[in-house]
Design an enzyme around this catalytic site. Structure first.
Site, PDB file in Angstrom:
ATOM      1  N   HIS A 127      12.743  26.910  47.584  1.00  0.00           N
ATOM      2  CA  HIS A 127      11.324  26.616  47.349  1.00  0.00           C
ATOM      3  C   HIS A 127      10.573  26.689  48.682  1.00  0.00           C
ATOM      4  CE1 HIS A 127      11.701  24.601  43.265  1.00  0.00           C
ATOM      5  NE2 HIS A 127      12.955  24.783  43.614  1.00  0.00           N
ATOM      6  N   GLU A 170       4.879  30.105  45.633  1.00  0.00           N
ATOM      7  CA  GLU A 170       5.595  29.866  46.882  1.00  0.00           C
ATOM      8  C   GLU A 170       6.164  31.185  47.403  1.00  0.00           C
ATOM      9  OE1 GLU A 170       8.271  26.641  45.791  1.00  0.00           O
ATOM     10  OE2 GLU A 170       6.598  25.406  45.135  1.00  0.00           O
ATOM     11  N   TYR A 192      10.093  12.529  46.356  1.00  0.00           N
ATOM     12  CA  TYR A 192       9.683  11.549  45.346  1.00  0.00           C
ATOM     13  C   TYR A 192      10.571  11.743  44.123  1.00  0.00           C
ATOM     14  CZ  TYR A 192       7.061  15.843  44.402  1.00  0.00           C
ATOM     15  OH  TYR A 192       6.703  17.155  44.236  1.00  0.00           O
ATOM     16  N   HIS A 212       8.898  28.513  41.498  1.00  0.00           N
ATOM     17  CA  HIS A 212       7.454  28.212  41.528  1.00  0.00           C
ATOM     18  C   HIS A 212       6.750  29.426  42.122  1.00  0.00           C
ATOM     19  CE1 HIS A 212       8.551  23.708  41.550  1.00  0.00           C
ATOM     20  NE2 HIS A 212       8.259  24.099  40.325  1.00  0.00           N
ATOM     21  N   TYR A 249       6.823  24.610  50.258  1.00  0.00           N
ATOM     22  CA  TYR A 249       7.001  24.496  51.672  1.00  0.00           C
ATOM     23  C   TYR A 249       7.182  23.028  52.018  1.00  0.00           C
ATOM     24  CZ  TYR A 249       2.103  22.851  51.786  1.00  0.00           C
ATOM     25  OH  TYR A 249       0.947  22.145  51.577  1.00  0.00           O
ATOM     26  N   ARG A 285       1.662  28.165  39.580  1.00  0.00           N
ATOM     27  CA  ARG A 285       2.977  27.601  39.913  1.00  0.00           C
ATOM     28  C   ARG A 285       3.983  27.707  38.759  1.00  0.00           C
ATOM     29  NH1 ARG A 285       5.229  22.658  42.448  1.00  0.00           N
ATOM     30  NH2 ARG A 285       6.268  21.372  40.903  1.00  0.00           N
ATOM     31  N   GLU A 312      13.190  23.571  50.892  1.00  0.00           N
ATOM     32  CA  GLU A 312      11.735  23.751  50.973  1.00  0.00           C
ATOM     33  C   GLU A 312      11.514  24.453  52.306  1.00  0.00           C
ATOM     34  OE1 GLU A 312       9.323  23.092  48.871  1.00  0.00           O
ATOM     35  OE2 GLU A 312      10.185  21.675  47.447  1.00  0.00           O
TER      36      GLU A 312
END
Lengths: 310, 93
Positions: A197, A73, A249, A70, A199, A128, A271
């Site tokens: 990734h 990031e 999720y 992404h 955050y 992104r 993350e």
């Protein structure tokens, strides 16, 4: 001067050209350990390079690390650069890493989405996705972490090309994803696949496309917790550990679900840190602390993989 | 180059399932052009939303109307981006 590891500023964000150029310097400085291999080109024709850390042998058991799929990031790509340098400079001095590289290879894809990274530098800092054109839509790009053949098109991915989580027209439709898929399949001996990734400070394992526990969930959870303990020991950064579905999720089409289903047991996604104030605009002075603490976790996972062959 | 003058990033510390549903409804609404940096998931994870300056009043009004507490994480995104860019240029030199 940027080409030299000694003068390169690891505590700064850099353009794609600078990073690619720096990679050449790293290879030149460590010719018996590091090679730069082109794994394909991006949608807009940019080369995609993976750094291979190897002390010899053919298709040895290997560990994959990618950063910045992404594009916005930025601390991810910056952490990838710092990590590459760390591996190269620790080899021969750090006993544990040295022993690991005696039997295993490490592949590091610092810029997993080069077009998006350039776009985030030149046109839209908040970009992104990839930059592919979507037929019939004015919106460009596919979320490359919804494009893998793992529950593709399921919950947690969008059918709308204008969405930041658009899954794309078909699994592996994005050339950037396909390039990695081809390498992983052709290699056939990856034992761990780690995607970086940012955050929100999480260390995750499969699955994302389903909330059902992975077969090795208990072991992955234990490995993750150990890694996070190491990470937190440096600056006290707090991380959560769990499956993608359970701690964030449900999200389908993610890379580590695909690798896990392919048989790469030790599949994880990081993350990275957020100070709670900046989100994707993490100040550059946070790069080295972030990368340093992440390295402790990465190393812990790598050592576990080395010691638990399968 | 896209600019983000006056865009804010607001953080919501979600307190209930009802608030999650209200934030999800906000997420589905494309009219305000919101960019969810962190999505509404559960009460343990904050929700970060980049709100374009043109939608600020309406979004804050929506949150207040539903008694959803929020704080401003970034008050002017472009200011931070300008600082970031200046730092990169300086570093390049």
């Amino acid at each position: 001067s940027e080409r030299s590891s000694k003068s390169f500023n690891f505590g700064a964000y850099h353009s794609l050209e600078t990073i690619y150029s720096w990679m050449d310097g790293l290879v030149a400085a460590h010719p018996n350990l590091v090679t730069k291999e082109q794994i394909g080109t991006s949608y807009e024709g940019r080369p995609m390079y993976v750094l291979k850390f190897s002390t010899g042998g053919d298709k040895r058991p290997a560990i994959w690390v990618d950063s910045g799929i992404h594009s916005r990031e930025w601390v991810s790509q910056a952490t990838g650069v710092w990590t590459a340098n760390q591996i190269a400079s620790d080899y021969g001095t750090d006993a544990s890493l040295t022993s690991l590289l005696k039997t295993m290879d490490i592949y590091l894809l610092i810029l997993a989405n080069p077009d998006g990274y350039v776009h985030s530098h030149t046109s839209d800092r908040m970009w992104r996705k990839t930059r592919s054109k979507n037929p019939g839509s004015m919106c460009r790009g596919v979320d490359p972490n919804r494009n893998w053949d793992a529950g593709f098109g399921g919950p947690g991915a969008s059918t709308n090309p204008c969405s930041d989580s658009y899954h794309g027209p078909s699994p592996h439709s994005e050339i950037e994803v396909k390039n990695v898929v081809n390498l992983v399949k052709n290699h056939g001996n990856f034992k761990s696949f780690i995607s970086i990734h940012a955050y929100s400070q999480l260390l995750m394992y499969p699955y994302g496309y389903t909330c059902t526990d992975a077969l090795h969930a208990a072991e992955l959870d234990s490995v993750g917790r150990s890694a996070v303990q190491k990470l937190s020991s440096l600056h006290g950064t707090t991380y959560k550990v769990g499956s993608i579905c359970k701690i964030i999720y449900q999200a389908s089409g993610g890379s580590i679900d695909w690798t896990y289903n392919l048989g790469i047991k030790y599949s994880f996604a990081f993350e990275l840190r957020d100070t709670g104030r900046y989100g994707f605009i993490l100040p550059a002075n946070q790069i080295i602390p972030t990368a340093s603490e992440t390295w402790l976790a990465l190393k812990d996972i790598m050592e576990y993989v080395r010691d638990h062959s399968y | 180059e896209k600019v983000f003058i006056g865009d804010q990033v607001i953080r919501v510390n979600v307190e209930s399932e009802e608030q999650i549903l209200l934030l999800r409804a906000l997420e589905q609404d494309t009219y305000w052009d919101l960019d969810f940096w962190l999505h509404p998931v559960n009460t343990e994870v904050p929700v970060d939303i980049r709100v374009p300056s043109s939608s600020l009043y309406a979004v804050k009004d929506y949150l207040r109307a539903h008694n959803i507490q929020f704080s401003v994480m970034i008050s002017n995104l472009q200011e931070l981006l300008d600082e970031e860019k200046a730092e990169m240029e300086e570093n390049n030199m």
